[in-house]
Design an enzyme around this catalytic site. Sequence first.
Site, short mmCIF file in Angstrom:
data_model
loop_
_atom_site.label_atom_id
_atom_site.label_comp_id
_atom_site.label_asym_id
_atom_site.label_seq_id
_atom_site.Cartn_x
_atom_site.Cartn_y
_atom_site.Cartn_z
N ASP A 37 -10.78 51.43 94.94
CA ASP A 37 -11.93 51.42 94.52
C ASP A 37 -12.77 50.66 95.72
OD1 ASP A 37 -11.39 52.95 92.46
OD2 ASP A 37 -11.87 51.21 90.95
N GLU A 39 -12.40 50.17 98.85
CA GLU A 39 -12.63 50.96 99.82
C GLU A 39 -13.94 51.53 99.61
OE1 GLU A 39 -12.15 50.88 102.83
OE2 GLU A 39 -12.53 52.89 103.83
N TYR A 40 -14.41 52.38 98.41
CA TYR A 40 -15.27 52.97 98.27
C TYR A 40 -16.44 51.88 98.00
CZ TYR A 40 -19.03 55.56 95.34
OH TYR A 40 -20.03 55.76 94.77
N GLU A 117 -11.55 78.48 76.22
CA GLU A 117 -11.72 77.18 76.92
C GLU A 117 -11.95 75.99 75.33
OE1 GLU A 117 -14.98 78.24 78.97
OE2 GLU A 117 -16.47 77.82 77.53
N LYS A 119 -13.91 73.18 73.04
CA LYS A 119 -15.58 73.08 72.76
C LYS A 119 -15.65 71.50 72.44
CE LYS A 119 -19.01 74.15 69.42
NZ LYS A 119 -19.34 73.05 69.03
N ARG A 140 -30.92 70.60 75.65
CA ARG A 140 -30.91 72.01 75.03
C ARG A 140 -32.07 72.15 74.06
NH1 ARG A 140 -29.14 74.21 70.10
NH2 ARG A 140 -29.09 76.57 70.05
N GLU A 177 -21.51 70.46 79.22
CA GLU A 177 -21.45 69.37 77.87
C GLU A 177 -21.41 68.25 78.61
OE1 GLU A 177 -21.82 70.98 75.05
OE2 GLU A 177 -21.45 69.89 73.40
N LYS A 319 -13.32 76.50 65.06
CA LYS A 319 -13.32 75.02 64.82
C LYS A 319 -12.06 74.59 64.36
CE LYS A 319 -17.56 73.68 64.30
NZ LYS A 319 -18.43 72.75 64.90
N CYS A 413 -3.29 34.78 47.46
CA CYS A 413 -2.78 36.28 47.52
C CYS A 413 -2.80 36.76 46.24
CB CYS A 413 -1.03 35.99 47.93
SG CYS A 413 -0.19 37.34 47.76
O1 D41 Z 1 -17.88 73.12 74.96
C1 D41 Z 1 -18.94 73.61 74.40
N1 D41 Z 1 -19.36 72.82 73.62
C2 D41 Z 1 -19.28 74.74 74.66
C3 D41 Z 1 -20.80 75.38 74.18
C4 D41 Z 1 -18.58 75.96 75.29
N2 D41 Z 1 -17.40 75.50 75.88
N3 D41 Z 1 -19.11 77.03 75.61
C5 D41 Z 1 -20.37 77.30 75.19
N4 D41 Z 1 -20.95 78.53 75.29
C6 D41 Z 1 -22.30 78.88 75.06
C7 D41 Z 1 -22.66 80.19 75.00
C8 D41 Z 1 -21.75 81.24 75.01
C9 D41 Z 1 -23.85 80.44 74.31
C10 D41 Z 1 -23.18 80.43 76.76
C11 D41 Z 1 -21.26 76.28 74.38
C12 D41 Z 1 -22.45 76.56 74.03
N5 D41 Z 1 -22.97 78.10 74.22
C13 D41 Z 1 -23.22 75.86 73.29
N6 D41 Z 1 -23.43 74.60 73.16
C14 D41 Z 1 -24.32 74.13 72.39
C15 D41 Z 1 -24.89 75.17 71.92
C16 D41 Z 1 -24.37 76.39 72.42
#
Ligand code: D41
Length: 672
Positions: A37, A39-40, A117, A119, A140, A177, A319, A413
């Site tokens: 750090d 050095e940065y 991937e 969320k 958004r 995100e 979810k 107690c």
């Molecule tokens: O990681 C997320 N929160 C995430 C959100 C993600 N990995 N992919 C997303 N892909 C989309 C689309 C397919 C509609 C492009 C999203 C979201 N939308 C999203 N985040 C908030 C509203 C929609």
Amino acid sequence: MSKETIESQTKRYQFLQTELARLEHAYYVLDDPLVPDAEYDRLYRELLEIENRHPDWIRPDSLSQRVGGTPLKDFASVRHAVPMLSLNNAFEDADLVAFDRRCREGLNRQQVTYAGELKFDGLAIALRYERGILVQAATRGDGSSGEDVTANIRTIRAIPLKLLGNNIPEVLEVRGEVFMHRHDFEKMNQLAAKQGEKEFANPRNAAAGSLRQLDSKITAKRPLSFFAYGLGVLEPNSWLPKSHSELLDRYLQLGLPVCSERAVLDSIDQLRQFYQAIGLKRESLPYEIDGVVFKVNAFSEQNTLGFVSRAPRFAIAHKYPAQEALTTVLGIDVQVGRTGAITPVARLAPVEVGGVTVTNATLHNEDEVIRKDVRVGDTVSVRRAGDVIPEVVLVIKDKRPKHTSAFVMPLKCPICGSHIERIIDEAVARCSGGLFCAAQRKQALLHFAQRRAMDIEGLGDKIVDQLVDRNLVRTPADLYRLGFNALADLERMGSKSADNLLQAIEFSKKTTLARFIYALGIRHVGESTSKDLSRYFGSMAALMDAKLDDLLMVNDVGPVVANSLVSFMSESHNREVIEQLLALGISLNQEEGSVNVDLSGLTFVITGTLPTLSRDDAKGLLELAGAKVAGSVSKKTSYLVAGDDAGSKLDKALELGVNVIDEEGMLRLLGK
Ligand code: D41
């Protein structure tokens, strides 16, 4: 200034810009710092010095311009040229199956390839790059228009102000995100608490609150991060690769952060496996996620499927169960632990959190209750993550009923009436009753009997409660004096169970020195320290006579542990109990089983169900031979011992080329 100096300074300035961008990319995007750090910092200061001398050289994409000028009055509104859609949710397997069926039918195909991937639980943001330079960032909002948060976004080091490489489109709107890592969130909250400022309930709120600052100097102090996962406007369209997974690869080449936890998946089974595998490591990820996202991988197929109202048909978020829920506080009690520690506990109206009904949540200690100002009648948010004890995260102050009163720590107690004391600088208050306190005695007995200690099967809390309340048992030694009649007389105890318990008590007499030391429940002496002590001293007599200096010679034993042992052994009633136990026939073997092989220097990970051994037993055998047993697979793992239903650890081991063996292979290594 001479022409040469100017020329060489311009060169140096340009070099510093590229070099600092390279170092920031390595640090924030690749998680792989190239230099210390300091050095940065040195190079960054040099950049500032040059800019000080030549303010006219500063361009908006200079790394010094991450923190901008004066605070805004308000955020400007930004219309999204390509709407930011929302995601449909899948909460159960059937939803996922239906999604896959809809995609296959819509595309008229037997099989569809998906990108999987994470969320991330943060805020969706659109970043507009023109010729590779970040020109605008917007939230958004409602999907059609959001707020211009460019000044704030520029402070996020993970977000490049300038894209890398040659393959840069005219206009690229990257979507992703903004979030906060757990440890950054905790550090930030600790600092806020110290400075008497408001703390955030969770990393998501912290990220949102930080982005909503009108003064970007405040945002700059907040440790925000970013992952890219989508695309908005693109010019020219010919830049577009064929699939989502390739787009993310391309993002990485441009210097944009993309999460590495992603996969290309070919069947509903693989979608399920991805969901499960990520679910297992959810708690150990450095950031919070609330699910995984599956997207049809080929862009041509995404187009064919299109949208329904505001959500694409080609994507779904699967979810995980929520880890937080709201409920009301019915009461606040205090509990007494084995060492007398007093823990305030909130009694709650039953609520389901992460698939389990929660009725109690820890409030940790007095300071925590006061800081959070939790009161009887309050509506609170309760969090339960993984296997940890549920906790009260925060109070919803708007919902507080009239006439409540703040929590006051009892002075005595609740179990034994001894006074509660709190040592200055310690967070924990303790009952001063010691083994006079029935609560502490009960906890001490339960600890003594637990599986990793003396392993007395069937001696649970219901039985211990009765034994202590009827004054049949005061110390662990009393357990070995119990007769059949006393046991059979207890509630919920038939003669068969009494027999079984007596037998379990008898069996427990044959144990090891390490287990016995651990069973005594000496403060700060855990399982692994007990093993070290057993190995070093070899007998109870030697340990009982050990002086502070002798103890400090033991592996991993520091002053805190050593002092705790000395003080325990100097209490005559503790020595008496130990002597009584030995006189009652407890026999201590040096080690469990006999091992002649030396596996020191090797690291094992055990996963799945082994055919004959429990995982604890397998761990014990390996540790006895000097090997280390770790919880997760890495490049440093020497062997993965895999049983039935081995899951993600096996995948990881295969991926990293770690040796995988079964129980038999492990026993062979142990010379058995
Ligand atoms: O990681 C997320 N929160 C995430 C959100 C993600 N990995 N992919 C997303 N892909 C989309 C689309 C397919 C509609 C492009 C999203 C979201 N939308 C999203 N985040 C908030 C509203 C929609």
